[in-house]
Motif scaffolding. Sequence first.
Motif, PDB file in Angstrom:
ATOM      1  N   LYS A 128       0.838  -1.278  -0.111  1.00 18.43           N
ATOM      2  CA  LYS A 128      -0.016  -0.038   0.063  1.00 18.43           C
ATOM      3  C   LYS A 128       0.979   1.278   0.116  1.00 18.43           C
ATOM      4  O   LYS A 128       0.582   2.202  -0.722  1.00 18.43           O
ATOM      5  CB  LYS A 128      -0.931  -0.086   1.184  1.00 18.43           C
ATOM      6  CG  LYS A 128      -2.200  -0.872   0.997  1.00 18.43           C
ATOM      7  CD  LYS A 128      -2.957  -0.901   2.362  1.00 18.43           C
ATOM      8  CE  LYS A 128      -3.918  -2.027   2.341  1.00 18.43           C
ATOM      9  NZ  LYS A 128      -4.735  -2.082   3.718  1.00 18.43           N
ATOM     10  N   SER A 179       2.498   1.785  -3.246  1.00 17.49           N
ATOM     11  CA  SER A 179       1.663   2.248  -4.365  1.00 17.49           C
ATOM     12  C   SER A 179       1.138   3.600  -4.135  1.00 17.49           C
ATOM     13  O   SER A 179       1.015   4.359  -5.219  1.00 17.49           O
ATOM     14  CB  SER A 179       0.477   1.396  -4.343  1.00 17.49           C
ATOM     15  OG  SER A 179       0.728  -0.151  -4.535  1.00 17.49           O
ATOM     16  N   GLN A 236       1.971   6.584  -6.938  1.00 19.35           N
ATOM     17  CA  GLN A 236       0.525   7.483  -7.226  1.00 19.35           C
ATOM     18  C   GLN A 236       0.753   8.780  -7.095  1.00 19.35           C
ATOM     19  O   GLN A 236       0.513   9.714  -7.902  1.00 19.35           O
ATOM     20  CB  GLN A 236      -0.913   6.743  -6.472  1.00 19.35           C
ATOM     21  CG  GLN A 236      -1.985   7.367  -6.947  1.00 19.35           C
ATOM     22  CD  GLN A 236      -3.238   7.023  -6.433  1.00 19.35           C
ATOM     23  OE1 GLN A 236      -3.238   5.858  -5.735  1.00 19.35           O
ATOM     24  NE2 GLN A 236      -4.409   7.538  -6.848  1.00 19.35           N
ATOM     25  N   PHE A 247      -4.011   1.322  -9.419  1.00 17.75           N
ATOM     26  CA  PHE A 247      -2.886   0.462  -9.253  1.00 17.75           C
ATOM     27  C   PHE A 247      -2.737  -0.143  -7.810  1.00 17.75           C
ATOM     28  O   PHE A 247      -2.513  -1.359  -7.594  1.00 17.75           O
ATOM     29  CB  PHE A 247      -1.721   1.484  -9.515  1.00 17.75           C
ATOM     30  CG  PHE A 247      -0.235   0.816  -9.360  1.00 17.75           C
ATOM     31  CD1 PHE A 247       0.186  -0.029 -10.438  1.00 17.75           C
ATOM     32  CD2 PHE A 247       0.345   0.699  -8.439  1.00 17.75           C
ATOM     33  CE1 PHE A 247       1.270  -0.672 -10.441  1.00 17.75           C
ATOM     34  CE2 PHE A 247       1.593   0.170  -8.361  1.00 17.75           C
ATOM     35  CZ  PHE A 247       2.169  -0.602  -9.173  1.00 17.75           C
ATOM     36  N   GLY A 248      -3.004   0.523  -6.700  1.00 17.53           N
ATOM     37  CA  GLY A 248      -2.789   0.003  -5.229  1.00 17.53           C
ATOM     38  C   GLY A 248      -3.652  -1.385  -5.278  1.00 17.53           C
ATOM     39  O   GLY A 248      -3.143  -2.376  -4.776  1.00 17.53           O
ATOM     40  N   ILE A 267      -2.369  -4.160  -7.131  1.00 17.62           N
ATOM     41  CA  ILE A 267      -1.288  -4.968  -6.832  1.00 17.62           C
ATOM     42  C   ILE A 267      -1.615  -5.671  -5.679  1.00 17.62           C
ATOM     43  O   ILE A 267      -1.144  -6.999  -5.711  1.00 17.62           O
ATOM     44  CB  ILE A 267      -0.123  -3.608  -6.314  1.00 17.62           C
ATOM     45  CG1 ILE A 267       0.671  -3.354  -7.639  1.00 17.62           C
ATOM     46  CG2 ILE A 267       0.841  -4.179  -5.441  1.00 17.62           C
ATOM     47  CD1 ILE A 267       1.705  -3.887  -8.194  1.00 17.62           C
ATOM     48  N   HIS A 320      -2.907  -0.035 -15.540  1.00 17.61           N
ATOM     49  CA  HIS A 320      -3.040   0.731 -13.913  1.00 17.61           C
ATOM     50  C   HIS A 320      -1.625   1.739 -14.039  1.00 17.61           C
ATOM     51  O   HIS A 320      -1.657   2.471 -13.219  1.00 17.61           O
ATOM     52  CB  HIS A 320      -2.907  -0.272 -12.909  1.00 17.61           C
ATOM     53  CG  HIS A 320      -4.191  -1.214 -12.915  1.00 17.61           C
ATOM     54  ND1 HIS A 320      -5.326  -1.036 -12.681  1.00 17.61           N
ATOM     55  CD2 HIS A 320      -4.160  -2.587 -13.193  1.00 17.61           C
ATOM     56  CE1 HIS A 320      -6.091  -1.918 -12.742  1.00 17.61           C
ATOM     57  NE2 HIS A 320      -5.163  -3.055 -13.107  1.00 17.61           N
ATOM     58  N   MET A 349       8.972  -3.154  -6.996  1.00 21.87           N
ATOM     59  CA  MET A 349       7.572  -2.779  -7.468  1.00 21.87           C
ATOM     60  C   MET A 349       7.766  -2.547  -8.964  1.00 21.87           C
ATOM     61  O   MET A 349       8.353  -1.354  -9.199  1.00 21.87           O
ATOM     62  CB  MET A 349       6.802  -2.019  -6.754  1.00 21.87           C
ATOM     63  CG  MET A 349       5.284  -1.843  -6.983  1.00 21.87           C
ATOM     64  SD  MET A 349       4.325  -0.666  -5.907  1.00 21.87           S
ATOM     65  CE  MET A 349       3.873  -1.847  -4.826  1.00 21.87           C
ATOM     66  N   GLY A 382       6.218  -1.134 -12.805  1.00 20.91           N
ATOM     67  CA  GLY A 382       5.156  -0.532 -13.365  1.00 20.91           C
ATOM     68  C   GLY A 382       5.583  -0.550 -14.763  1.00 20.91           C
ATOM     69  O   GLY A 382       6.446   0.257 -15.233  1.00 20.91           O
TER      70      GLY A 382
END
Length: 156
Positions: free
Chosen positions: A25, A28, A32, A41-42, A45, A72, A106, A108
């Motif tokens: 969290k 993310s 963001q 996105f959060g 994930i 996302h 993480m 993207g």
Amino acid sequence: MEIKEYFHDSCVYFLNLEHRDDVLKKMSENVQEQSLVKASFGRAILDREKEFPTGLDTDHIGVALPHTDKEHVITPFIAVGVLEHPVSFQLMGGGNVEIEVDIVFMLGVTDPSAQVEVLQQLMEMIQNEELSNKLESAQTKGEVISSLQHFTSLMS
């Protein structure tokens, strides 16, 4: 896009959190806030991590590679979470096996064909004990990025 272009010091986080979901969290939320991802996105994930765990246990360090679908993501990135103390993640492909993770990468990615290559390169990176040790002991964002950039230049 070369893997080194995915790393930015604005996406390096030093986290002191207790639980996997809290780590995901927080990371993310951070990406963001930088407008790298959409509001969805959060949740994406977290949902994907529950269905397809991303924990990897190398011989020397526990790593997680959470990622989700391209819809996302706005701008490609790899965020790095250096955890102050290990957090339990489920082992990738390992049923309900829990491992202790020290570093979270993480992803993207906006190009699905690039995702496999990025994951392969990340796997090569985390297998390197020297790099993992440098990341785990890093005290600043600059040290993390410098270590990653140095290693990616050796891969080229």
